[in-house]
Structures are given as C-alpha cells and as structure tokens.
Design an enzyme around this catalytic site. Structure first.
Site, PDB file in Angstrom:
ATOM      1  N   ASP A  50       0.843  -1.205   0.000  1.00  0.00           N
ATOM      2  CA  ASP A  50       0.000   0.000   0.000  1.00  0.00           C
ATOM      3  C   ASP A  50       0.877   1.253   0.000  1.00  0.00           C
ATOM      4  OD1 ASP A  50      -2.136  -1.718   0.132  1.00  0.00           O
ATOM      5  OD2 ASP A  50      -2.643  -1.268   2.229  1.00  0.00           O
ATOM      6  N   GLY A  52      -3.396  -5.446   1.045  1.00  0.00           N
ATOM      7  CA  GLY A  52      -4.070  -6.438   0.201  1.00  0.00           C
ATOM      8  C   GLY A  52      -5.127  -7.115   1.060  1.00  0.00           C
ATOM      9  N   LYS A  53      -6.342  -7.220   0.532  1.00  0.00           N
ATOM     10  CA  LYS A  53      -7.437  -7.746   1.367  1.00  0.00           C
ATOM     11  C   LYS A  53      -7.141  -9.161   1.868  1.00  0.00           C
ATOM     12  CE  LYS A  53     -10.838  -4.829  -0.877  1.00  0.00           C
ATOM     13  NZ  LYS A  53     -10.717  -3.762   0.135  1.00  0.00           N
ATOM     14  N   GLY A  54      -6.589 -10.007   1.003  1.00  0.00           N
ATOM     15  CA  GLY A  54      -6.309 -11.379   1.419  1.00  0.00           C
ATOM     16  C   GLY A  54      -5.269 -11.424   2.521  1.00  0.00           C
ATOM     17  N   THR A  67     -21.509  -5.502   7.665  1.00  0.00           N
ATOM     18  CA  THR A  67     -20.830  -4.521   8.511  1.00  0.00           C
ATOM     19  C   THR A  67     -21.382  -3.140   8.179  1.00  0.00           C
ATOM     20  OG1 THR A  67     -19.003  -4.364   6.928  1.00  0.00           O
ATOM     21  CG2 THR A  67     -18.728  -5.883   8.767  1.00  0.00           C
ATOM     22  N   GLY A  90     -22.122  -0.400  13.656  1.00  0.00           N
ATOM     23  CA  GLY A  90     -22.049  -1.765  14.163  1.00  0.00           C
ATOM     24  C   GLY A  90     -22.175  -2.773  13.032  1.00  0.00           C
ATOM     25  N   ASP A 130     -11.168  -5.735   6.722  1.00  0.00           N
ATOM     26  CA  ASP A 130     -10.407  -6.989   6.611  1.00  0.00           C
ATOM     27  C   ASP A 130     -10.138  -7.573   7.995  1.00  0.00           C
ATOM     28  OD1 ASP A 130     -10.278  -6.649   3.860  1.00  0.00           O
ATOM     29  OD2 ASP A 130      -8.435  -5.468   4.009  1.00  0.00           O
ATOM     30  N   GLY A 138      -2.222   2.400   8.629  1.00  0.00           N
ATOM     31  CA  GLY A 138      -1.845   1.259   7.797  1.00  0.00           C
ATOM     32  C   GLY A 138      -2.833   0.114   7.896  1.00  0.00           C
ATOM     33  N   SER A 189      -2.051  -2.172  11.566  1.00  0.00           N
ATOM     34  CA  SER A 189      -3.087  -1.707  12.504  1.00  0.00           C
ATOM     35  C   SER A 189      -3.865  -2.858  13.151  1.00  0.00           C
ATOM     36  CB  SER A 189      -4.072  -0.793  11.764  1.00  0.00           C
ATOM     37  OG  SER A 189      -4.910  -1.553  10.907  1.00  0.00           O
TER      38      SER A 189
END
Ligand code: RIB
Length: 311
Positions: A11, A37-39, A207, A212, A239, A274, A278
């Site tokens: 990122d 990256g989501k994965g 989500t 919430g 994620d 990040g 995070s």
C-alpha cells in the site's frame, strides 16, 4: 486451520486534508508504504486472533515490493503457499487518506491476477477457506467449489463489490459484506432486511461501520453495536473484522461472541495507521471488549434494528 486465498499488495499511502475530486490536485503530507491487500490483511487478522493455524495462498512478483509483504505475513505467523509470477509486479494499492480517516483506494493487481484454479493447495485439515474478490473470479469460484466438495466451510468477503454468479454464491457458507457490497450482491436497492431476504446463503454478515453490524445466521438475526473509538485510518478495518470473525468461528465460538470479538478488532484497527500494521492482537481486543462490556445497550440495539429495518 484456516486457509486464506487472496491478494497481497504493497500500500502506497498519502495523507491529505481531503480525498481529491475528479480533476482536482491536493497537496498531501507524509508518504508511507504498508503491507496490505485484502487477502493478506485477513490472513494476518486470523493469525493475530490466535488459536487457529493460518495458511495463505498468494501470488507475488520477483521484486522488492514482495519483501515487506512476506515479512509481515511471516511475522504474524501465517504459513505461506506462494506462487512466484516472474513476469508480473507484486500487487500495489494507491491510497489517499483524508484527515477524517476516510480513504480512496486504487489497486493494480499485478501478480495477484496470476492465481488460477490449479494453484489451490490440498484442503486436508482445513476447516475454513476465506476468500475475497481481488484475485480472478474464476479462481475464487473454483476454490469455493473445491472447498464445498471437501466439506470445508467457505467464507467469502465480497470485496471489491461485484455481482456474483449463482454458482459461486451457492458454494458460500458465510458471506461477509458492507452495505454497498450487500446491495451489489443481492441486486437490491431496498433496506438491509429486504436485501437479506434475496440471499439464500446460510449466513450473511453485514458490517455497518460506526453503526455496528448485523447477521442472519441459520435463520436467526444478530445485532452487534459498534465499539467507540477515535478513528485515525479505517484502511484494513473491514479486513480485520473478516479475519477475526473467521478465526473466532473456527475456534468454535458462537456467532454472537464472534461478532463481538470481530467488531472490537475492527474498531481497534481504525485507531492506527496502515492495514496490517493496525491489526490488533487478541489480548488488545479482549481488553476493549472488557472495557466496553455494555456496548450492546438497549438504545444502540434499537438504533441498529431501525437502520436495518428489522421488524
Ligand atoms: O481493504 C484494504 C485493502 O484494500 C488495502 O490494504 C489495499 O491493499 C486494498 O487491497
């Protein structure tokens, strides 16, 4: 054991007063890179939740951008099944982060686009397969079908949003979406309750950011209010929720407990810069759960019920 099959990106993050409109140039402040990256974010979130061995199938280029991505996954304890794509650059994401903590993200998938159906490792011993939509949809569909055939629970985070085929949706056990993704996947512009009605997936979790989240799990509705935090950067918070929820469910936690844990983990991820940097450890999450034990007070649940249009 959980297998995550998905993207890994480096990122490139610039903070600015606000996210530029089309045609606008804004002057940003500091620039930083973070593993993302989501994965990969979801794999790190699973691993940091603890109590479950996490594997990840990913594709990387043979370049310098791959190095911090591997280090981050390794540091979190994720066991990697890595496809090297010598003709492709490692995936990158360009992220503009506003002072309000919101972001706009553009992904150049690079090596992530090289994952094919035949790259899925043997599924022996895995209880859950966690997927997102940042790798080719043919691969996502083939992995989901293979997992379904092997009796492995298929968890799909339908992000970035796109319409899904009945073949893929029919192989999903747990669908994780935000409000926009729910509208796209269900092809419904109505309320959350209306959109949920259109989906046959056994479990759907929605989500709702600072409101919430809600879930329809095996016919039962669940509501979970948000934990109160001061957001700094929401990148990777969704994620974190997906990874933490999958880890909690694979440990045998009830849906209500898993939603509470995942919500607290996602909230904490908003308080730090990040994506993978995070993601909190289990002890931090449990401390927040303990501190805000009254998070599901009657007024918060009533507001959520109204928002979702649950009768
Ligand atoms: O969900 C956040 C992630 O989306 C970022 O880490 C970025 O890499 C993109 O994949």
């Amino acid at each position: 054991m959980i297998l995550v099959a998905g993207s890994a990106n480096l990122d490139f993050v610039v903070r600015a007063d606000h996210i530029p409109s089309p045609g606008e140039t804004v002057l940003g402040s500091d620039f930083q890179t973070f593993p993302g990256g989501k994965g990969a974010n979801q794999a790190v979130a699973c691993a940091r939740a603890g109590g479950v061995t996490t594997h990840m199938l990913l594709a990387l280029g043979e370049d310098a951008f791959a190095v911090p991505l591997e280090a981050s996954l390794q540091g979190a304890g994720v066991q990697m099944h890595t496809l090297r794509a010598p003709d492709h650059a490692t995936g990158v994401a360009f992220i503009c982060l506003s002072e309000a903590g919101e972001n706009a993200i553009t992904v150049a998938p690079g090596a992530n686009s090289c994952l094919r159906p035949e790259h899925l490792p043997p599924l022996d011993g895995f209880g859950h397969l966690l997927l997102q939509l940042e790798i080719p949809i043919e691969a996502v569909t083939a992995y989901a079908l293979a997992a379904r055939a092997a009796g492995v629970q298929v968890v799909l985070n339908a992000a970035p949003a796109r319409p899904l085929t009945p073949e893929l949706l029919g192989a999903v056990d747990i669908l994780l979406v935000n409000e926009g993704e729910l509208a796209t996947v269900s092809q419904c512009q109505g309320s959350i309750a209306d959109c949920l009605e259109r989906l046959q997936v056994p479990t759907v979790v929605v989500t709702l950011g600072s409101q919430g989240c809600c879930a329809r799990h095996l016919g039962v509705l669940h509501l979970q209010a948000a934990f109160a935090v001061q957001p700094l950067d929401t990148t990777g918070a969704g994620d974190t929720f997906c990874g933490a929820l999958s880890a909690a469910l694979s440990q045998g936690q009830s849906m209500a407990d898993a939603l509470r844990y995942a919500s607290a983990a996602g909230a904490l991820a908003c308080t730090r810069l990040g994506a993978q940097s995070s993601i909190p450890k289990a002890c931090e999450v449990l401390e927040l759960v303990h501190q805000q034990a009254d998070v599901n007070h009657a007024a918060a649940l009533s507001a959520l019920r109204t928002l979702c249009a649950f009768t």
